[in-house]
Every structure is written in C-alpha cells, then in structure tokens.
Design an enzyme around this catalytic site. Structure first.
Site, mmCIF file in Angstrom:
data_model
loop_
_atom_site.group_PDB
_atom_site.id
_atom_site.type_symbol
_atom_site.label_atom_id
_atom_site.label_comp_id
_atom_site.label_asym_id
_atom_site.label_seq_id
_atom_site.Cartn_x
_atom_site.Cartn_y
_atom_site.Cartn_z
ATOM 1 N N LYS A 86 4.933 -4.201 -20.361
ATOM 2 C CA LYS A 86 5.414 -2.924 -19.494
ATOM 3 C C LYS A 86 6.676 -2.717 -19.850
ATOM 4 O O LYS A 86 7.269 -1.388 -19.822
ATOM 5 C CB LYS A 86 5.068 -3.382 -18.133
ATOM 6 C CG LYS A 86 5.488 -2.360 -17.198
ATOM 7 C CD LYS A 86 4.667 -0.700 -17.724
ATOM 8 C CE LYS A 86 4.637 -0.019 -16.533
ATOM 9 N NZ LYS A 86 5.978 0.357 -15.689
ATOM 10 N N GLY A 126 1.818 5.984 -12.755
ATOM 11 C CA GLY A 126 2.341 6.608 -11.832
ATOM 12 C C GLY A 126 1.381 7.283 -10.996
ATOM 13 O O GLY A 126 0.180 6.633 -10.734
ATOM 14 N N ASN A 181 6.672 -4.314 -11.054
ATOM 15 C CA ASN A 181 7.182 -3.986 -12.224
ATOM 16 C C ASN A 181 8.541 -5.391 -12.316
ATOM 17 O O ASN A 181 9.747 -4.951 -12.511
ATOM 18 C CB ASN A 181 8.094 -2.768 -12.298
ATOM 19 C CG ASN A 181 7.376 -1.650 -12.990
ATOM 20 O OD1 ASN A 181 6.897 -2.061 -13.677
ATOM 21 N ND2 ASN A 181 7.433 -0.229 -12.346
ATOM 22 N N ASP A 220 -0.157 -4.345 4.127
ATOM 23 C CA ASP A 220 0.867 -3.704 4.181
ATOM 24 C C ASP A 220 1.816 -4.092 5.661
ATOM 25 O O ASP A 220 1.133 -3.987 6.394
ATOM 26 C CB ASP A 220 0.893 -2.166 3.875
ATOM 27 C CG ASP A 220 2.089 -1.726 3.296
ATOM 28 O OD1 ASP A 220 2.314 -1.289 2.284
ATOM 29 O OD2 ASP A 220 2.987 -1.382 4.373
ATOM 30 N N LEU A 238 0.888 -1.144 0.122
ATOM 31 C CA LEU A 238 0.077 0.114 0.007
ATOM 32 C C LEU A 238 1.008 1.262 -0.086
ATOM 33 O O LEU A 238 0.611 2.123 0.596
ATOM 34 C CB LEU A 238 -0.793 -0.091 1.351
ATOM 35 C CG LEU A 238 -1.771 -1.166 1.281
ATOM 36 C CD1 LEU A 238 -2.544 -1.463 2.756
ATOM 37 C CD2 LEU A 238 -2.864 -0.914 0.023
ATOM 38 N N HIS A 278 7.411 -0.756 -22.903
ATOM 39 C CA HIS A 278 6.569 0.833 -22.841
ATOM 40 C C HIS A 278 7.601 1.403 -22.193
ATOM 41 O O HIS A 278 7.850 2.625 -22.584
ATOM 42 C CB HIS A 278 5.519 0.349 -21.965
ATOM 43 C CG HIS A 278 4.757 1.494 -21.098
ATOM 44 N ND1 HIS A 278 5.622 2.079 -20.159
ATOM 45 C CD2 HIS A 278 3.994 2.442 -21.431
ATOM 46 C CE1 HIS A 278 4.952 3.267 -19.744
ATOM 47 N NE2 HIS A 278 3.741 3.480 -20.656
#
Lengths: 311, 311, 311, 311
Positions: free
Chosen positions: C166, C114, C86, C30, C8, C169
């Site tokens: 991604k 983002g 990622n 979290d 989180l 990208h």
C-alpha cells in the site's frame, strides 16, 4: 596539549601528523601494531594525564559505538571524548549520554578534507558544550587550515550539531559533484568543444564555478583526459542518504541533492528493473522498438519493431 | 595593443578599465554620451588603426545581432570582431558568416566573473580560428586572472565553442547554486545547528565544498543572516534553458541542472496550476484536507476535511 | 460471517455499509456514540462469537498502536486482528508480536479507494499467514470490487507485506498525480489549446493516459474549470515519505516519486529559504535583478538591478 | 463519407479497417503495392469526389512534410487535409499555410491508442477551423471509442492545438510510465512482497492507481514475471523532448516529466561520462572505493581503496 587519538587509518594517521607538527603531543591507538603508539585502550588511558582528551577517528556505526563503550570503561570523570568520524548525528546523543553517566564529556566533530587535509588543513564543525569546545580548541586550531579560525572551524551548536552540519556538507557535496559531472558530459557529447579538459581548466580562475572540486576534476582529466580508466560506478557513503531522510523529516525539498544520490544508485545497477518495466510497457503498446536480452549463447540482444507513431 | 570596445555597461565599463590597466589602448563606444569615447560606430572605426580588433559587449539577441550587422558596414576586410556577450552559441555561425562575407574575422568569447572580474580577472572561453585567437591574445591576457593562462582562458574550439562552453558553465552554476541553497535550507529547518551562517563560513577553507560561490553565500549571510531582505524569487537568464535544450538534443541526462532550473521557474509562480491540480485531485478523493482560495473579502482561505487514511 | 470493526469514520463507516450489504454481520465500535454499535471494546469482544475477527480502521501511529494494545487485553487466543489503516509496515511486526504473545493472530491490509470505495469496492493488499488470510476472505471479497478476485485483492506476503504494498501504491500515486498536473499546467500555460478541460476529458477513452485519476481530474475541472477555488497547497500523508525512505534503504532510484513529494513540500512554503539563498547569490554577483521583500508598510517588494550579461 | 488515407502501416492500416467498419468508404495509399488501394497520390486524388478529405498518417518530419507538399500539387481548392501523425505542432502552421495558398484546408489531429485502437477506438485531439472539424466529424466519430464523443475527442483549438495536446499527452505518459516502473522496482527490491505481479494485478480495480497503463504492465508481467526478456533500454520518440522544450519556453516546471525523460536517456548509455566524472572526483579524494575499467584482456574491473570516512 596532550591528545589521545584512536584510529590511525588514512584519516587518523594524517591527523596525528598534522597535530604533532603543530607542537602537540599525540598518543595514538590502533589495533594494527605497526602504526599504534600503545597496545590497548587501557594503555592509552594510562599514558594520558587527566583530565584527558581523546579523539575517536574510526568508521561510523558499530565500531564507533563499541569504541565509545570501551572508553566509558577506561576513562574517568572529567575526561573528554571527541567523535571525529562520520557518525550519524542521531548517534551523538546516546554516546554523550553513555559517557555522561560516567562524568565524561562528549563533543562531536565533522571533519572534511580527505587525504588533502594533512597539508591543507581540515574543515571542522563541532557540537557540544561551549566549555568542552573551548578545551579542545588547541587541537581544532592544529587541524583546521591556516587563516581566520571561523573560516575553517565552527561551533555549530549542542551535541549532534557538528555531525549534522557535516552530513549536510556531504549532501551539498553530492549536488556539486553531479553538477560538474553533468556539465562535463554535455561538453563531451556536443563535440563542438574540441578540448574539454582545457575548458574545465580555464574555469579554475575568475569564473563563477571555480572551486576545489573543480580543481580535482581538472587534475583527474589531466591524468586521464577521457576518464576512460574508471567505470561509471559510484558508491555512496551514508551522509547523502541521511541528508535526504532529514529533508523528508523536515519537509524540505531537495530536488538537486536527491537527484545526485539517485544518479549514484542508478550507476550501480547492471539492469534497472524500472527501465525494464518501461520497456515492457512500450513493448505492450505494439510497434515500438525494444531490445531483447541476450540469449544463453551470449549473442547480442535483438531489437523488435519499427518505430511508428507513438501511441 | 589597440581595441575598440562596444558596450560600456557594468561589464563593458569594468573591462575597459582592466584592459587599460594592463597597458592597452581602449576606445569605447556606447550610446550613452556620458560614458562613450566616440560618438558613433563610424567614429570608432575611424579611430582604430587597421587591422582593427573590436570587442562587442552588449545584451545578447537582437542588440548583438544589430551591432554585428552595423560592424559589417563600418569595418574592413582583415578586421576582427569578438562577441564577448552571452549570445547563444547558435548565433555565432550566422554572425561569423555575415562578417566573413566582408572578409571580417570573428571570434566568440564567453566571459565569466561578473562585477568581481574587474579586480579578480575574468574566466574566458573563446571559439574561432587559431590565428584570430592568437591575434587577440594580449586582450585575453589582460582580462583573465593572473596566474597560468590556461587556468583562466581556453581556446575551446571553432566559432561557437566559446559561447557553448560558457552556456554549460552557467548551467553548472545553476546546479551549484541550488546545491548550496538546499543545504542552507536544511540546516535552517532542522534547528539543531544554532548558527547556520557560522557553519557555512567554516566551510570556506579545508572542506570539500569550498568555492567562490560559497564565499559569496557567506558574504550574503554576513549582510543579512536570515536572508530576510530578499524574496524567494529567482530569475533565469537564458543559458540555463539553453543548456537543457542542448542536453535534450544530445540525449544527455541532466537531472541536477534541470531541477535547479525548474526550482527557479517555480519560485516565480504566485500559484502553481500544477499544485492546484494535485490539490483538486486530493479534494476529489474525499476526506483530504485542502485549502480553499481566499474569497473576495480577503479572508484567509479555509481548510476542508479531516485527514483520514489516504486512498 | 461476523466482523468487529473499530473506527467508523469516513472510511470505516463506508466499509461497514459495504460489508453489511454483502450479507455479513458487522458490529462497529467508535468512541462517538452517534455512530457506534457498542459502548466499548470490551462490549465489542463480548458481542462477537469466538474465534473473533476484528478489523481496525483508525488513524495510523499512536491511535492504531493503542487500539492494538487494548485488543490484546480484551481478545482471546485464536482471535484475528486485521489492521486496515495506513500503518507504516514497520509497525506490523511489533503489532503481530504483541498480539501473538496472547495467541491472537494478525493480518495487515492496505486499503485503497477512498470515499469511492463504498460503491466501487476497495483495492486490497494483505500480509499475513495463509490460514489467517483465508479466514478473512469473505470480508476481503465483500470489500473488493466485483470481478476476478485477483484484480482487486492480493495476498502480498507475510505480515507487513500488505502495508508495504500500500505504501508503494501511494508513492506511485504521487508520481501519477504530479504527471497529470504538470501536463495540465503546460496546456494552460501555452495558451494554444483553447479548452484545456475538454482536452483532458477527451483523454478519458482510447488514450494511453486514461485512468481513474484522470477521471477525477476531469470531474474537478468540470466543477471548477480554472481550478480557481483551491490553493496551490498540497499536504502529504506519510506514505510518500516512507516510500522514499525505503528507496534509500534499498538503493532504488525514485526520481519521479521523489520529485512529486518535493513539489508538495515546496507548495506549502510561504517563502523558500533555498530560493532566497539563490536570489542572494545572484544579488552578490552584482547587476542581477532580484526582488526585495516588502517593507513594514506592506509596499510591494522592489526589484534591483538591470539584467546584464550573466556571470 | 469518403476518405483518402495516406500511410497504411500499423496505425494507418488499422485505422482504415476501423473507419470502413463504421460504414465509410476509405481509399488508401501506401508506397507498398501489397497494401495500397491506388498506385499514386494522383490516382488517390482522382478516385476521390471533390471536395476531398485526405488523412495523412505517415512518420512525422521529412516524410510528412513531403507528403503535404505533394498533396498541395494534386488536391484542389476546397479539399481538406488532416495530419494525424505525430508531427511537432510547430510544423502545423507552415503546413496549413502551404496548403492554404492553394485554397486547401488543414486540420491537425493527435491520435492515441496504438495497436489497441483498432478495437478500442482512438483518443483524438484536433486543431483547426470549426467548419473543417465539423466536416471531418464522421471520421473522428468512426475512429474514437464508443461512448460520449467528448470523452474520446476534443476540438482543442486552432491549427496546431491538436498536435500540441498530443505532445503533452505523451509527456504525461512518460511520467506515468516511470511512476509505475519505480513502484515496481521498489516492490522487487524490498523482497518483503513475495508476489509482485500479483500485487500490481490487485491494483487493477478499486485502487487510486488503476489505469490502462497499469493493465498493460500487469499483462507484461503475466507474460514475463521477472521482465527478464527485455533489456533496460528505453527509446524516446520526440514528444517527450518537445514537451520539455515547451515547458522551458513557458517557464513551466516539469520535474516529473523531465526526470522520466532523463531516465530514458540514461538507460541507453553504456557508460555514463557524468558518473565516470563523479567516480573520478571520489578517486581524487583519496581512500574512496572506485572501479577501474576492465583491461584489454576483458578481465573484470578492479576496485581500489578501502572506504574510510568521507571527506
């Protein structure tokens, strides 16, 4: 001294000749009966007096790996294996460990010089323990060019350092080759210089750009002044790629070496998808000239659109 | 033969020595009384027996231009002027035309070799009419390295071709230097190779990358193994820029030479505006680490933002 | 639907808000007590009704790997794990296999946007089995921007394809950022354009180069017209490097993306060893201006050598 | 207001429509009778009420130059000429001076948007005196996209600044296009992503890389998913080259924009001389695979040499 040499191809065969010419005994092994001195790795091991030194000169990757494994079986504690092929340096640690379990020593050695090395000697970069390097020094001295040892041989560092140095050597080589090639193309394109091969030949002595690669280009142009016999198709053999990958690992900018590698990639493409994408974008702008691919009739592609102001 | 030589700086002074050593008569002119042989260009012209040959070795651009203009005044029909400086090839046509109006011949000659040329000889690329080249050949032979003439001298083509060839030579030089430099940096960064200068020295003989530039790098590393005495600040001197401009004119891709030139530009920047712009974009993303410039107190810049997943 | 969300931070916290705003139930975990909804992964699993869907949004590498392993323990056959971080695409296969042994399904999903994604929505690229993708579609629909689904979401292919997409990208992003940055620098350097921020702002509508990244650059320049508050120091976060490595694997030339990555590497160097090597070569030529590093007194480095003709 | 518009091609014709739609009077001139409103430049001048404003929208270089010269004859002191074509900014000063001798004012204006501008509006960057810019503002407002003026129009600086800004815009455009194109190629090459057009379409909203160029690429892929109808042949139209030349003048490193330009140059080569030179060098090494050009029979080229260890 006595050396076992595995792999008697273009490189290995020449090296056998050069080492023998220096007065050493070389027993070579190769699967091809017409070139080999012994029939098997076992026979090679048997023919060598312990502690043995065996130089491996076979294609990198699978074949080197299998050869190392096989040597771990037939050699004995105290023997020394030298991998003189173009192995990726990351293979060296595992190979050293595998042999080390049997008490067999390992040295990696990058070898530069190609077919010219037989006569000129080979540039050598070795990695391993100092005592192992010392032990193989008579062979290194036989292989390297005449002159001071340190101008044709380096103990680069621990296991892996020899192949690492050779990898970087080849990366540099890519950049050098591309630099000359770009200069050649510009001289040709401008058409002011009437005799491009003569200009390159005149660079052979006295200039800042004189080098062995330049000498080779001069030779090539003497044989084929327009370089018309060759396609603009250039392969790459691993080291250039590894060099970029290492640079990425260490955050080292390599704009020139990477540009040289990418130029080779591009040279092998029949039709670049990226450049078709750029053409497609220009076509979408409207009004820009593009070329359509040939139809099934094989008729040449057509051009569409007058060139107006660029968007 | 007899030669007038204008410009007795580092290059011109050495060239005078070398030409004299080959048995020719050289009368040099330089504005500095301590090095000149005569007091003026007029005196130089008077001291030479017609038809004269005068070699101009002064900085390119304004000074060369003015020298050519002055020679057009003091020389006579049938005389020959050779511009051996680093003039842009596009200057040669106008210079030849200016002199030609007075019946004075013109040859342009690119000269490579730096301070080493005095001993090693200079690589030469000349442009001009065959009979003018022939006339100056004893001087070219004196300046070029020993060995076959065509390995250190080329008649590249008509007026301008000599300087064009030299321009491309220097463009290639930029690429070569950057290729070695990138390899050096990667060897340093990886830290597997323990003695980087030793590896580069071992490339000196036998390897594919052996060259005079490599020899210089080996020399530099012998003097300063970490290259710690120099800043990473590299100037460029025109030819590299002109090479790219020519490539653009002729639609020749020069990825390597341009990368080498741009690396020099970047080396001279205190703070790259482009990279500040990239940092600013990352900062706008939110959550990306960037560095703020130091405040007036001189305190080191601060870093903001933990590195989360990249947008 | 009901979703477990692990991580989180800036991204995960925003995503929780957006998914909840779309009417779904989100239970977040979290390690930080002040943001978590449950105390442990076990508690998270207990709070979710099987078959569960759990979205992992933690830093890639070690932490993601450990989270996946822990989930393999606490989840049950039929549950679904989505890695939205990622991760390198090569991690996805092993993660899917690990979970698959327990009958747990896996989807990888690249997420772009983002901190802006909370309001604008996130661009999503998912990899996995069609039925798993279908199952998570309400969450994808909640996260993606409004408008047609296919303009903000793609089922890219099997497991790994989402993160691969991604990665590319982000590689493209590097190239785009550098292109704008280079244009910005040239506008600044030339000094003909009096108001560079105004020109970039005028590119916002109607032009070919309009984009969200341009909008961000306009924003940044509005806040700091000279970009004086930031250092020219740019980190990179993995995907750009992986993109080049993939390109090398597939022999795809990426001159632009690699140049953008290398510019970042160079931006972080205090003193480039490569450029010191080029400076050292120029110093060896003799007569070239170089800069010596400052002495211990901190006095500014000195320049040596007048600029004579280039060798 | 009233405007004279010279050049009614794809750009000029659309602009006439858009300006008229905004309620202004446009009198157009074009040599083609089927599109022109008046028969000659003289007739154009006579049809406009002084002080006149005349927009020139013709191909840059010779044609623009001749048009400006002709306008200097037919216009009167106090009139205003706007060059909206893609002139090199260095042409603007001379054009302004030529017109200025007659008391005619001059503004240069870069126009971006292509055929899409008629509907979307054009991005505008203008250079000139503030009062001249102010005078033409109703036309700029008609041409630019809806929304805040400063997001589609900038007064960039004095005469020349508009075309300079447009030049840099196009340079940036080259970099952006190439970045997307490289990403597209890598997605295609890796074959992990099953539907590349779908992934690019999913980048349209929410992602960091969303842009108008991306929208165009998505459109192109919708029409031709493999981009099979176009050749990988990309022209360039001047601004990209000028951008690099300016960068060289100002010592600004442009690695990305230059790489994009060079990729276009390379795309147009049947057989790259540089890559033939690299192939020739590899052939000289001995033992490296190269491809020989096809013989006159048209038989495919042959490959020579097994790939042994790289020298």
């Amino acid at each position: 001294m006595q050396l076992g040499l595995i792999g008697l191809g273009k490189m290995g065969g020449n090296m056998r000749d050069r080492i023998r010419a220096a007065g050493h005994e070389v027993i070579g092994y190769d699967p091809r009966p017409e070139v080999t001195d012994v029939d098997s790795l076992e026979a090679l091991a048997a023919a060598l007096t312990p502690p043995r030194t065996v130089w491996v000169m076979v294609p990198s990757g699978e074949i080197t790996r299998n050869t190392i494994k096989a040597l771990a079986e037939v050699l004995e504690p105290g023997d020394l294996v030298i991998d003189g092929g173009n192995s990726r340096y990351t293979d060296d640690g595992p190979h050293a460990a595998l042999l080390g379990e049997r008490g067999i020593h390992f040295v990696d050695c990058g070898v530069s010089g190609g077919v010219w090395g037989k006569e000129n000697g080979y540039g050598l970069m070795a990695g391993g323990a100092p005592e192992d390097i010392e032990r193989a020094m008579p062979i290194f001295d036989a292989l390297r060019p005449e002159g001071p040892r340190e101008e044709g041989f380096a103990h680069a560092g621990p296991v892996g350092a020899g192949h690492f140095a050779k990898m970087v050597h080849n990366g540099v080589e890519y950049g050098l080759m591309q630099a000359y090639a770009e200069g050649y193309e510009l001289l040709q394109a401008a058409e002011l210089v009437e005799n491009v091969p003569a200009v390159l030949r005149a660079w052979s002595r006295g200039t800042v750009v004189r080098s062995w690669l330049l000498d080779l280009l001069v030779r090539a142009l003497a044989e084929d002044p327009e370089l018309a016999k060759l396609e603009a198709y250039v392969e790459d053999s691993g080291e250039g790629r590894w060099t970029i990958e290492e640079a990425i690992t260490h955050a080292v900018p390599l704009p020139v070496i990477s540009a040289a590698l990418f130029a080779r990639f591009a040279s092998r493409q029949e039709s670049s998808p990226a450049m078709r994408a750029v053409a497609a974008l220009r076509h979408q702008f409207g009004g820009h000239a593009v070329r359509f691919a040939a139809g099934p009739s094989g008729a040449p592609g057509q051009t569409a659109g007058p060139s107006g102001p660029t968007p």
